[in-house]
Design an enzyme around this catalytic site. Structure first.
Site, PDB file in Angstrom:
ATOM      1  N   HIS A   1       0.839  -1.205   0.000  1.00 21.00           N
ATOM      2  CA  HIS A   1       0.000   0.000   0.000  1.00 21.00           C
ATOM      3  C   HIS A   1       0.874   1.256   0.000  1.00 21.00           C
ATOM      4  O   HIS A   1       0.659   2.182  -0.800  1.00 21.00           O
ATOM      5  CB  HIS A   1      -0.915  -0.020   1.220  1.00 21.00           C
ATOM      6  CG  HIS A   1      -1.730   1.218   1.412  1.00 21.00           C
ATOM      7  ND1 HIS A   1      -3.062   1.309   1.054  1.00 21.00           N
ATOM      8  CD2 HIS A   1      -1.404   2.439   1.928  1.00 21.00           C
ATOM      9  CE1 HIS A   1      -3.505   2.512   1.343  1.00 21.00           C
ATOM     10  NE2 HIS A   1      -2.521   3.222   1.879  1.00 21.00           N
ATOM     11  N   GLU A   2       1.856   1.297   0.898  1.00 20.72           N
ATOM     12  CA  GLU A   2       2.728   2.475   0.978  1.00 20.72           C
ATOM     13  C   GLU A   2       3.613   2.597  -0.264  1.00 20.72           C
ATOM     14  O   GLU A   2       3.872   3.706  -0.740  1.00 20.72           O
ATOM     15  CB  GLU A   2       3.585   2.408   2.249  1.00 20.72           C
ATOM     16  CG  GLU A   2       2.794   2.373   3.540  1.00 20.72           C
ATOM     17  CD  GLU A   2       1.791   3.507   3.657  1.00 20.72           C
ATOM     18  OE1 GLU A   2       2.021   4.585   3.070  1.00 20.72           O
ATOM     19  OE2 GLU A   2       0.758   3.315   4.315  1.00 20.72           O
TER      20      GLU A   2
ATOM     21  N   HIS B   1       1.677   4.304  -2.913  1.00 24.72           N
ATOM     22  CA  HIS B   1       1.646   5.764  -2.793  1.00 24.72           C
ATOM     23  C   HIS B   1       2.873   6.382  -3.473  1.00 24.72           C
ATOM     24  O   HIS B   1       2.785   7.460  -4.079  1.00 24.72           O
ATOM     25  CB  HIS B   1       1.628   6.168  -1.309  1.00 24.72           C
ATOM     26  CG  HIS B   1       0.265   6.144  -0.694  1.00 24.72           C
ATOM     27  ND1 HIS B   1      -0.829   6.734  -1.276  1.00 24.72           N
ATOM     28  CD2 HIS B   1      -0.178   5.597   0.478  1.00 24.72           C
ATOM     29  CE1 HIS B   1      -1.889   6.563  -0.502  1.00 24.72           C
ATOM     30  NE2 HIS B   1      -1.518   5.874   0.568  1.00 24.72           N
TER      31      HIS B   1
ATOM     32  N   GLU C   1      -6.393   6.842  -1.290  1.00 24.10           N
ATOM     33  CA  GLU C   1      -6.329   5.664  -0.430  1.00 24.10           C
ATOM     34  C   GLU C   1      -6.947   4.450  -1.110  1.00 24.10           C
ATOM     35  O   GLU C   1      -6.428   3.334  -0.996  1.00 24.10           O
ATOM     36  CB  GLU C   1      -7.017   5.941   0.908  1.00 24.10           C
ATOM     37  CG  GLU C   1      -6.322   6.982   1.765  1.00 24.10           C
ATOM     38  CD  GLU C   1      -4.868   6.633   2.052  1.00 24.10           C
ATOM     39  OE1 GLU C   1      -4.546   5.442   2.217  1.00 24.10           O
ATOM     40  OE2 GLU C   1      -4.048   7.569   2.094  1.00 24.10           O
TER      41      GLU C   1
END
Length: 339
Positions: free
Chosen positions: A173-174, A177, A255
């Protein structure tokens, strides 16, 4: 896959466009605040300029001060440029100091390092740096503005309470980003809004004290002076409001897209779902600045009635993963005790 390849490319393109918009809008707002500061300082310092009692005196004063805009712009942008350069190169140190994060390497945290490295190798990505916050809260964030600066930070609680697949999903997930340029966009907005907030606060403090000093001066009741003060305050308020709106215009969709990116990297939507369920209600890192909270995988603070929420509710994120990413399993009754 949630969003799809086309959706991800569009999201990245929109983030690049927003970055350009931020770079273009910030100098305009800063010069406007600089102009307001100038007319306030001059107006309070030399009341006779604005409070002669004559009709139109205030407008004449504003017009006169407008001729100084080139000088105001030069000073405003020069000071902001120095701060931006400092923040550009040292923002990671500032963020680490604000959250208590410390860098780690493969030797210190081999499992965590290997999970992130394998994700990077699978997509041919440059390995970001790793950092850990020694807290029982469950959270993580990515930071940085360019290659060589990117850092993925996780909490000790996250490492202890998530299994290997869930931890890999959070790292993915990070990493998403970073791939989507969300991190760069957020850091730029934090730097810009931080400068404007700081300048606005200093202006209001100075105006308050100068107003107290001038309180006994009957000349402060002139119509021209009152107009100058009202216009200056209005400029400050509008510029500050626009800066905040720019910050919150960074769509919460980022997100959802990062969740989708995590599924794309791991091929395991259930791991992302169970990680989010464990994080829910256990993510608050006390004393973290609001600006840094915007980068967290979950920010429990939502502002006034949720209007200024920086993240969509975790339940909605889970529903999106179930509906669009093929997630099926949810950990009912497996909530982690609050920290």
């Amino acid at each position: 896959m949630l969003g799809g390849a086309t959706g991800l490319r569009t999201h990245i393109w929109n983030n690049n466009l927003r970055s350009v918009f931020l770079l273009a809008a910030f100098p305009v707002l800063l010069v406007a605040i600089g102009y307001a500061l100038t007319i306030l300082m001059t107006g309070f310092g030399e009341p006779s300029y604005t409070q002669s009692g004559k009709d139109g005196a205030g407008l004449d004063f504003l017009t006169s001060e407008a001729s100084r805009l080139p000088v105001i712009a030069a000073w405003s942008l020069g000071i902001a440029g120095v701060w931006f350069v400092i923040a550009w190169f040292f923002h990671q140190s500032m963020i680490n100091a604000a959250t208590g994060a410390r860098p780690v390497d493969r030797k210190a945290e081999p499992e965590l390092y290997n999970l992130l490295e394998n994700l990077c190798i699978s997509r041919g990505l440059t390995m970001p740096k790793l950092a850990i916050i020694e807290t029982g809260a469950l959270n993580a964030y990515a930071s940085g503005v360019r290659e060589g600066q990117y850092t993925v930070t996780v909490t000790r609680g996250l490492m202890q309470r998530l299994d290997k697949a869930e931890l890999e999903a959070v790292l993915a997930h990070e990493l998403s980003h970073i791939r989507h340029h969300d991190v760069r966009l957020l850091v730029i907005s934090i730097i810009f809004v931080g400068i404007i907030s700081f300048v606005a606060e200093i202006m209001f403090r100075r105006m308050f004290w100068m107003g107290l000093r001038a309180g006994g001066d009957r000349r402060s009741g002139g119509r021209g002076g009152g107009l100058v003060i009202v216009i200056a305050i209005a400029i400050i308020a509008v510029a500050y409001f626009l800066a905040i709106m720019i910050r919150f215009s960074l769509s919460r969709r980022r997100e959802y897209m990062a969740d989708a990116g995590a599924v794309e990297l791991t091929r395991n939507p259930d791991a992302m779902i169970s990680a989010l369920e464990k994080i829910s209600g256990n993510s608050d890192i006390e004393d973290s600045p609001d600006e840094v909270r915007e980068m967290f995988i979950e920010n429990p603070k939502s502002g006034f009635m949720g209007v200024f929420a920086t993240h969509p509710p975790i339940e909605k994120r889970i529903d999106m993963l179930i509906e669009h990413a093929g997630g099926k399993r949810r950990l009912r009754g497996s909530a982690v005790p609050e920290v």
